[in-house]
Write a protein that holds these residues in place. Sequence first.
Motif, PDB file in Angstrom:
ATOM      1  N   VAL A  97       0.849  -1.199   0.000  1.00  0.00           N
ATOM      2  CA  VAL A  97       0.000   0.000   0.000  1.00  0.00           C
ATOM      3  C   VAL A  97       0.877   1.238   0.000  1.00  0.00           C
ATOM      4  CG1 VAL A  97      -1.758   1.302   1.252  1.00  0.00           C
ATOM      5  CG2 VAL A  97      -1.888  -1.189   1.171  1.00  0.00           C
ATOM      6  N   ASN A  98       1.898   1.236   0.836  1.00  0.00           N
ATOM      7  CA  ASN A  98       2.830   2.361   0.914  1.00  0.00           C
ATOM      8  C   ASN A  98       3.538   2.579  -0.424  1.00  0.00           C
ATOM      9  OD1 ASN A  98       4.758   4.269   1.748  1.00  0.00           O
ATOM     10  ND2 ASN A  98       4.909   3.351   3.782  1.00  0.00           N
ATOM     11  N   MET A  99       3.928   1.486  -1.076  1.00  0.00           N
ATOM     12  CA  MET A  99       4.618   1.589  -2.351  1.00  0.00           C
ATOM     13  C   MET A  99       3.728   2.177  -3.446  1.00  0.00           C
ATOM     14  SD  MET A  99       6.783  -1.966  -2.424  1.00  0.00           S
ATOM     15  CE  MET A  99       7.224  -1.728  -4.146  1.00  0.00           C
ATOM     16  N   SER A 100       2.424   1.971  -3.344  1.00  0.00           N
ATOM     17  CA  SER A 100       1.506   2.491  -4.367  1.00  0.00           C
ATOM     18  C   SER A 100       1.347   4.005  -4.284  1.00  0.00           C
ATOM     19  CB  SER A 100       0.136   1.821  -4.242  1.00  0.00           C
ATOM     20  OG  SER A 100      -0.528   2.210  -3.058  1.00  0.00           O
ATOM     21  N   PHE A 101       1.912   4.622  -3.236  1.00  0.00           N
ATOM     22  CA  PHE A 101       1.890   6.082  -3.110  1.00  0.00           C
ATOM     23  C   PHE A 101       3.139   6.735  -3.712  1.00  0.00           C
ATOM     24  CE2 PHE A 101      -0.649   5.315   1.006  1.00  0.00           C
ATOM     25  CZ  PHE A 101      -1.843   5.334   0.317  1.00  0.00           C
ATOM     26  N   GLN A 102       4.122   5.935  -4.100  1.00  0.00           N
ATOM     27  CA  GLN A 102       5.382   6.484  -4.573  1.00  0.00           C
ATOM     28  C   GLN A 102       5.263   7.059  -5.986  1.00  0.00           C
ATOM     29  OE1 GLN A 102       8.477   6.554  -2.627  1.00  0.00           O
ATOM     30  NE2 GLN A 102       6.830   6.314  -1.132  1.00  0.00           N
ATOM     31  N   ARG A 103       6.120   7.989  -6.309  1.00  0.00           N
ATOM     32  CA  ARG A 103       6.045   8.727  -7.576  1.00  0.00           C
ATOM     33  C   ARG A 103       6.259   7.833  -8.798  1.00  0.00           C
ATOM     34  NH1 ARG A 103       9.612  12.477  -6.592  1.00  0.00           N
ATOM     35  NH2 ARG A 103       8.228  14.104  -5.836  1.00  0.00           N
ATOM     36  N   ASN A 104       7.013   6.755  -8.662  1.00  0.00           N
ATOM     37  CA  ASN A 104       7.293   5.879  -9.797  1.00  0.00           C
ATOM     38  C   ASN A 104       6.211   4.828 -10.029  1.00  0.00           C
ATOM     39  OD1 ASN A 104       9.766   7.140 -10.378  1.00  0.00           O
ATOM     40  ND2 ASN A 104      10.826   5.898  -8.847  1.00  0.00           N
ATOM     41  N   TYR A 105       5.227   4.790  -9.165  1.00  0.00           N
ATOM     42  CA  TYR A 105       4.130   3.835  -9.312  1.00  0.00           C
ATOM     43  C   TYR A 105       3.267   4.222 -10.514  1.00  0.00           C
ATOM     44  CZ  TYR A 105      -0.238   1.363  -8.131  1.00  0.00           C
ATOM     45  OH  TYR A 105      -1.359   0.575  -8.160  1.00  0.00           O
ATOM     46  N   ALA A 106       2.789   3.234 -11.252  1.00  0.00           N
ATOM     47  CA  ALA A 106       1.970   3.496 -12.443  1.00  0.00           C
ATOM     48  C   ALA A 106       0.889   2.430 -12.574  1.00  0.00           C
ATOM     49  CB  ALA A 106       2.839   3.506 -13.697  1.00  0.00           C
ATOM     50  N   GLU A 107      -0.207   2.792 -13.219  1.00  0.00           N
ATOM     51  CA  GLU A 107      -1.283   1.840 -13.487  1.00  0.00           C
ATOM     52  C   GLU A 107      -1.651   1.887 -14.968  1.00  0.00           C
ATOM     53  OE1 GLU A 107      -3.415   1.835  -9.076  1.00  0.00           O
ATOM     54  OE2 GLU A 107      -4.477   2.717 -10.768  1.00  0.00           O
ATOM     55  N   PRO A 108      -1.880   0.724 -15.584  1.00  0.00           N
ATOM     56  CA  PRO A 108      -2.299   0.725 -16.991  1.00  0.00           C
ATOM     57  C   PRO A 108      -3.603   1.505 -17.167  1.00  0.00           C
ATOM     58  CG  PRO A 108      -1.637  -1.479 -16.305  1.00  0.00           C
ATOM     59  CD  PRO A 108      -1.720  -0.643 -15.055  1.00  0.00           C
ATOM     60  N   TYR A 109      -3.616   2.390 -18.134  1.00  0.00           N
ATOM     61  CA  TYR A 109      -4.816   3.188 -18.404  1.00  0.00           C
ATOM     62  C   TYR A 109      -6.038   2.316 -18.627  1.00  0.00           C
ATOM     63  CZ  TYR A 109      -8.164   5.474 -21.532  1.00  0.00           C
ATOM     64  OH  TYR A 109      -9.319   5.904 -22.139  1.00  0.00           O
ATOM     65  N   GLU A 110      -5.884   1.245 -19.393  1.00  0.00           N
ATOM     66  CA  GLU A 110      -7.021   0.371 -19.685  1.00  0.00           C
ATOM     67  C   GLU A 110      -7.564  -0.283 -18.426  1.00  0.00           C
ATOM     68  OE1 GLU A 110      -8.816  -0.108 -22.308  1.00  0.00           O
ATOM     69  OE2 GLU A 110      -7.671   1.137 -23.687  1.00  0.00           O
ATOM     70  N   TRP A 111      -6.704  -0.580 -17.463  1.00  0.00           N
ATOM     71  CA  TRP A 111      -7.159  -1.172 -16.206  1.00  0.00           C
ATOM     72  C   TRP A 111      -7.976  -0.166 -15.403  1.00  0.00           C
ATOM     73  CZ3 TRP A 111      -3.114  -4.841 -13.538  1.00  0.00           C
ATOM     74  CH2 TRP A 111      -2.692  -5.806 -14.455  1.00  0.00           C
ATOM     75  N   VAL A 112      -7.480   1.062 -15.334  1.00  0.00           N
ATOM     76  CA  VAL A 112      -8.209   2.103 -14.591  1.00  0.00           C
ATOM     77  C   VAL A 112      -9.563   2.345 -15.253  1.00  0.00           C
ATOM     78  CG1 VAL A 112      -8.192   4.503 -13.836  1.00  0.00           C
ATOM     79  CG2 VAL A 112      -6.060   3.195 -13.844  1.00  0.00           C
ATOM     80  N   LYS A 113      -9.568   2.461 -16.567  1.00  0.00           N
ATOM     81  CA  LYS A 113     -10.822   2.680 -17.294  1.00  0.00           C
ATOM     82  C   LYS A 113     -11.781   1.516 -17.082  1.00  0.00           C
ATOM     83  CE  LYS A 113     -11.073   2.160 -21.803  1.00  0.00           C
ATOM     84  NZ  LYS A 113     -10.984   2.368 -23.267  1.00  0.00           N
ATOM     85  N   MET A 114     -11.274   0.288 -17.134  1.00  0.00           N
ATOM     86  CA  MET A 114     -12.110  -0.891 -16.967  1.00  0.00           C
ATOM     87  C   MET A 114     -12.757  -0.931 -15.582  1.00  0.00           C
ATOM     88  SD  MET A 114     -11.054  -4.901 -17.593  1.00  0.00           S
ATOM     89  CE  MET A 114     -10.148  -4.432 -19.074  1.00  0.00           C
ATOM     90  N   GLN A 115     -11.993  -0.540 -14.552  1.00  0.00           N
ATOM     91  CA  GLN A 115     -12.550  -0.527 -13.199  1.00  0.00           C
ATOM     92  C   GLN A 115     -13.668   0.498 -13.075  1.00  0.00           C
ATOM     93  OE1 GLN A 115     -11.725  -2.411  -9.891  1.00  0.00           O
ATOM     94  NE2 GLN A 115     -13.792  -1.697 -10.303  1.00  0.00           N
ATOM     95  N   LEU A 116     -13.469   1.664 -13.653  1.00  0.00           N
ATOM     96  CA  LEU A 116     -14.502   2.702 -13.625  1.00  0.00           C
ATOM     97  C   LEU A 116     -15.741   2.253 -14.395  1.00  0.00           C
ATOM     98  CD1 LEU A 116     -12.141   5.739 -14.223  1.00  0.00           C
ATOM     99  CD2 LEU A 116     -13.414   5.303 -12.115  1.00  0.00           C
ATOM    100  N   VAL A 117     -15.552   1.585 -15.522  1.00  0.00           N
ATOM    101  CA  VAL A 117     -16.677   1.075 -16.310  1.00  0.00           C
ATOM    102  C   VAL A 117     -17.424  -0.002 -15.538  1.00  0.00           C
ATOM    103  CG1 VAL A 117     -17.286  -0.288 -18.361  1.00  0.00           C
ATOM    104  CG2 VAL A 117     -15.743   1.674 -18.572  1.00  0.00           C
ATOM    105  N   ASP A 118     -16.704  -0.868 -14.827  1.00  0.00           N
ATOM    106  CA  ASP A 118     -17.356  -1.923 -14.043  1.00  0.00           C
ATOM    107  C   ASP A 118     -18.294  -1.336 -12.994  1.00  0.00           C
ATOM    108  OD1 ASP A 118     -16.190  -3.936 -15.447  1.00  0.00           O
ATOM    109  OD2 ASP A 118     -14.693  -4.454 -13.931  1.00  0.00           O
ATOM    110  N   TRP A 119     -17.846  -0.278 -12.307  1.00  0.00           N
ATOM    111  CA  TRP A 119     -18.719   0.360 -11.319  1.00  0.00           C
ATOM    112  C   TRP A 119     -19.946   0.971 -11.987  1.00  0.00           C
ATOM    113  CZ3 TRP A 119     -13.810   2.972  -9.057  1.00  0.00           C
ATOM    114  CH2 TRP A 119     -13.197   2.110  -8.134  1.00  0.00           C
TER     115      TRP A 119
END
Length: 298
Positions: free
Chosen positions: A163-185
């Motif tokens: 969880v702490n590591m996901s706050f770091q500046r070098n952390y990244a998420e695939p755009y398609e994954w973020v979009k897919m999660q928003l679409v699922d909701w």
Amino acid sequence: MKDFFENSRSNWVRYISYDFKEKDGVLYITPSENAMPDLYNIMKCREKIIVDALNTGLLCMKQNINEEEKKKGVMEFVSHYGLLGLMTTITSTPAFMDYEVVHFIKNRFVKAETMDTLEYIAKFYPFEMPQITKNGLAMRWDISGDKTMMALAMTFSDRETAVNMSFQRNYAEPYEWVKMQLVDWALLFTTAHIFYEDDLSETDKTLYRQMMTVFDGNSPTYHIALCDDKPVLVWKFGSLAIAVQMLFSLSITDDKKPIRVCKHCAKAFIPSRPNAVFCSSKCKNQYNVYKSRAKGNS
């Protein structure tokens, strides 16, 4: 919902700005170089974050919207609230760094049931892998050089390492994954709306009920903090996605202020009055003008 979370808090991290970056054909969202982190309390904007997540998902569902507009909508959401923390959302425990392999809950992003821990972390650090030394169950995360990142890690030293590591500046998420999660909701929200608003057959109702049962995931933990004036519930969400999911679940089942679809613009909103059907007075006026014109032309 307001009363339930009135004396609650849960801090999360967003950065001042984010960029799209591509590697090996995958488009990622990651904090901008040298962007500064900003801490905020999720509970202070709990209603707005639900509405914004759903409306961004509804935007991304539209067939007549081009991909650039969808990217703009997703980036706007991330800029307001931060990345979703998907690295810990789909694992069986946010403390997966303590194990040699990661176990996944059923999800749409990773099809394997397990994966080597370091291999999994690399999916979210495509541009610069953190300095991790792992020998079986023993793990060491070295962070040095960037005082801001070191201070951020110290601020969340009570959280699971992932969880702490996901706050770091070098952390990244695939755009398609973020979009897919928003679409699922948004799909789940639409499912509930159609179930109660449309005249469905029993077969369709059974199908929609089954669709809602897949709305599952990790559960947050909490503790009670004795503050100066009153006790406060401090929620520990493994990710922003888990926070939004829980808040959405409570909102959609709220008798007093259930989340609704605007009768005019079809966007999600939380009504200020029990009988409200429009998200704003502007939508109400536009709807009445449209109905008046339609009646005049008939």
